[in-house]
Structure formats: C-alpha cells, structure tokens
Motif scaffolding. Sequence first.
Motif, PDB file in Angstrom:
ATOM      1  N   GLU A  80       0.738  -1.335   0.061  1.00 11.82           N
ATOM      2  CA  GLU A  80       0.047   0.064   0.003  1.00 11.82           C
ATOM      3  C   GLU A  80       0.933   1.431   0.029  1.00 11.82           C
ATOM      4  O   GLU A  80       0.434   2.224  -0.537  1.00 11.82           O
ATOM      5  N   GLU A  81       1.963   1.162   0.913  1.00 12.04           N
ATOM      6  CA  GLU A  81       2.840   2.377   0.848  1.00 12.04           C
ATOM      7  C   GLU A  81       3.792   2.678  -0.027  1.00 12.04           C
ATOM      8  O   GLU A  81       4.180   3.947  -0.554  1.00 12.04           O
ATOM      9  N   THR A  82       4.072   1.493  -0.760  1.00 10.43           N
ATOM     10  CA  THR A  82       5.215   1.758  -1.575  1.00 10.43           C
ATOM     11  C   THR A  82       4.904   1.126  -2.964  1.00 10.43           C
ATOM     12  O   THR A  82       5.909   1.273  -4.153  1.00 10.43           O
ATOM     13  N   GLY A  83       4.015   0.130  -3.229  1.00  8.03           N
ATOM     14  CA  GLY A  83       3.895  -0.528  -4.451  1.00  8.03           C
ATOM     15  C   GLY A  83       4.882  -1.647  -4.641  1.00  8.03           C
ATOM     16  O   GLY A  83       4.877  -2.382  -5.631  1.00  8.03           O
ATOM     17  N   LEU A  84       5.678  -2.079  -3.637  1.00  6.00           N
ATOM     18  CA  LEU A  84       6.702  -3.182  -3.727  1.00  6.00           C
ATOM     19  C   LEU A  84       6.144  -4.603  -2.957  1.00  6.00           C
ATOM     20  O   LEU A  84       5.237  -4.373  -2.107  1.00  6.00           O
ATOM     21  N   ASP A  85       6.609  -5.602  -3.472  1.00  4.67           N
ATOM     22  CA  ASP A  85       6.408  -6.828  -2.864  1.00  4.67           C
ATOM     23  C   ASP A  85       7.249  -7.331  -2.085  1.00  4.67           C
ATOM     24  O   ASP A  85       8.645  -7.291  -2.147  1.00  4.67           O
ATOM     25  N   VAL A  86       7.074  -7.909  -0.831  1.00  5.56           N
ATOM     26  CA  VAL A  86       8.196  -8.426   0.085  1.00  5.56           C
ATOM     27  C   VAL A  86       7.748  -9.762   0.523  1.00  5.56           C
ATOM     28  O   VAL A  86       6.441 -10.291   0.723  1.00  5.56           O
ATOM     29  N   ARG A  87       8.665 -10.600   0.983  1.00  3.69           N
ATOM     30  CA  ARG A  87       8.593 -11.885   1.480  1.00  3.69           C
ATOM     31  C   ARG A  87       9.004 -11.804   3.011  1.00  3.69           C
ATOM     32  O   ARG A  87      10.097 -11.122   3.316  1.00  3.69           O
ATOM     33  N   VAL A  88       8.280 -11.947   3.827  1.00  3.80           N
ATOM     34  CA  VAL A  88       8.626 -11.750   5.431  1.00  3.80           C
ATOM     35  C   VAL A  88       9.351 -12.938   5.836  1.00  3.80           C
ATOM     36  O   VAL A  88       9.068 -14.001   5.718  1.00  3.80           O
ATOM     37  N   GLY A  89      10.257 -12.542   6.767  1.00  4.05           N
ATOM     38  CA  GLY A  89      11.347 -13.251   7.475  1.00  4.05           C
ATOM     39  C   GLY A  89      11.047 -13.386   8.897  1.00  4.05           C
ATOM     40  O   GLY A  89       9.924 -13.627   9.356  1.00  4.05           O
ATOM     41  N   ARG A  90      12.129 -13.505   9.580  1.00  7.08           N
ATOM     42  CA  ARG A  90      12.025 -13.764  11.071  1.00  7.08           C
ATOM     43  C   ARG A  90      11.318 -12.659  11.827  1.00  7.08           C
ATOM     44  O   ARG A  90      11.682 -11.478  11.467  1.00  7.08           O
ATOM     45  N   LEU A  91      10.968 -12.821  12.768  1.00  8.14           N
ATOM     46  CA  LEU A  91      10.359 -11.849  13.759  1.00  8.14           C
ATOM     47  C   LEU A  91      11.539 -11.264  14.610  1.00  8.14           C
ATOM     48  O   LEU A  91      12.463 -12.037  15.368  1.00  8.14           O
ATOM     49  N   LEU A  92      11.646 -10.057  14.475  1.00 11.90           N
ATOM     50  CA  LEU A  92      12.474  -9.279  15.277  1.00 11.90           C
ATOM     51  C   LEU A  92      12.122  -8.923  16.698  1.00 11.90           C
ATOM     52  O   LEU A  92      12.773  -8.693  17.555  1.00 11.90           O
ATOM     53  N   ARG A  93      10.542  -8.576  16.955  1.00 18.66           N
ATOM     54  CA  ARG A  93      10.537  -7.989  18.429  1.00 18.66           C
ATOM     55  C   ARG A  93       8.794  -8.012  18.378  1.00 18.66           C
ATOM     56  O   ARG A  93       8.309  -7.653  17.457  1.00 18.66           O
ATOM     57  N   VAL A  94       8.392  -8.306  19.688  1.00 22.53           N
ATOM     58  CA  VAL A  94       6.893  -8.204  20.159  1.00 22.53           C
ATOM     59  C   VAL A  94       7.194  -7.274  21.378  1.00 22.53           C
ATOM     60  O   VAL A  94       7.894  -7.832  22.306  1.00 22.53           O
ATOM     61  N   ARG A  95       6.441  -6.224  21.361  1.00 23.18           N
ATOM     62  CA  ARG A  95       6.418  -5.477  22.716  1.00 23.18           C
ATOM     63  C   ARG A  95       5.222  -4.691  23.016  1.00 23.18           C
ATOM     64  O   ARG A  95       4.698  -4.368  22.053  1.00 23.18           O
ATOM     65  N   SER A  96       4.894  -4.626  24.273  1.00 24.86           N
ATOM     66  CA  SER A  96       3.875  -3.812  24.449  1.00 24.86           C
ATOM     67  C   SER A  96       4.227  -2.231  24.380  1.00 24.86           C
ATOM     68  O   SER A  96       5.371  -1.851  24.723  1.00 24.86           O
ATOM     69  N   GLY A  97       3.469  -1.442  23.799  1.00 26.12           N
ATOM     70  CA  GLY A  97       3.794   0.034  23.516  1.00 26.12           C
ATOM     71  C   GLY A  97       2.910   0.926  24.304  1.00 26.12           C
ATOM     72  O   GLY A  97       2.487   0.619  25.471  1.00 26.12           O
ATOM     73  N   TYR A  98       2.560   2.035  23.797  1.00 28.92           N
ATOM     74  CA  TYR A  98       1.700   3.155  24.459  1.00 28.92           C
ATOM     75  C   TYR A  98       0.583   2.553  24.510  1.00 28.92           C
ATOM     76  O   TYR A  98      -0.121   2.296  23.805  1.00 28.92           O
ATOM     77  N   ARG A  99       0.098   2.688  25.920  1.00 29.17           N
ATOM     78  CA  ARG A  99      -1.403   2.406  26.101  1.00 29.17           C
ATOM     79  C   ARG A  99      -1.730   0.940  25.779  1.00 29.17           C
ATOM     80  O   ARG A  99      -1.197  -0.101  26.156  1.00 29.17           O
ATOM     81  N   LEU A 100      -2.833   1.050  24.788  1.00 27.65           N
ATOM     82  CA  LEU A 100      -3.375  -0.295  24.468  1.00 27.65           C
ATOM     83  C   LEU A 100      -3.066  -0.541  23.266  1.00 27.65           C
ATOM     84  O   LEU A 100      -3.568  -1.089  22.165  1.00 27.65           O
ATOM     85  N   ARG A 101      -1.389  -0.747  22.912  1.00 23.37           N
ATOM     86  CA  ARG A 101      -0.976  -1.060  21.629  1.00 23.37           C
ATOM     87  C   ARG A 101       0.189  -2.178  21.840  1.00 23.37           C
ATOM     88  O   ARG A 101       0.752  -1.895  22.770  1.00 23.37           O
TER      89      ARG A 101
END
Length: 155
Positions: A80-101
Amino acid sequence: MEHLVARLWRLIRGPLQWRLLWLWHAKFMVGVTGVVRAADGRVLLLRHRLWPPSRPWGCPTGYANRSERFEDTVVREVREETGLDVRVGRLLRVRSGYRLRVEVAYEAELTGGTLTIDPVEILEAKWFSPDDLPEGVQESHRLLIQQSTGTAAAS
C-alpha cells in the motif's frame, strides 16, 4: 466463591466463555513494522507525512486489521505504501507499546514490484545502507535495523 466461579466457568464452555473473556480483557491495536531489505543489504525507509517533522523517517508500518496475520500486515502495508512486494522473514520484536498497543516487527525481503509511493501517507521512499541512515529516523526503527543486521543487541 472461587470454587463456584470455577464450576460455572466449566459449565458455560464454548462461545459464551470466549465472549466473556473478550468483554473482560483489554483490547489492543497491533502496530506492525517491516524492516525491508534489498538483495544488496540496503534497507527501505519512508519519510512519513503524518509523523513528527523532526523524525519523519522510518520503516513501512501500519496497523493489523481484525483477524489478519501479522506477516500479512507487513506485506499489505509495504504494498500500500510503496507498491513493492516482500517476503516476510523472522520476527524481530514483540512488545507492549503506548497504552493499548502492541508492536510487532519482522524482517522482510524485497521480491518485486515498482516503487510507487502513497502520497496520502508517504512523502518519500529511499534505500539506505544500514550504516548510513538519514537524520530523523525513528530511534526504535534505527534499533530494529541494527538488530536485523546483527550490529546491536536485541531490544
């Protein structure tokens, strides 16, 4: 009282249990980021229109839709943002963020497409060497890029 609640819980099984859990617990938005790399190791950074002017540069980022796999969010947001296609690799991070995010970040590899930015959200898109990032990169994204290249400890 606890025993009564436990017995009632076992009796109501199935959809009603899920409905009660959903009502009881917090709801979270999930922000998903992709550290997109080209074959030569450069990373894709976007100058975001809606981000603070002092730090507008960052990786492709967006919110997961209901029932969407986070890997699919990366693919959708990059397209949507760039018109480019990607293949997703490894998970880098999961963390709780600001408030309910919750924030989730993945590595992603460029597989094709033509760079065409979404002018509503994006002012500019460029490829950068991980060692030569522009001024105004979100610090959390700088750390993700370093983590994905192995030049920084995991956050």
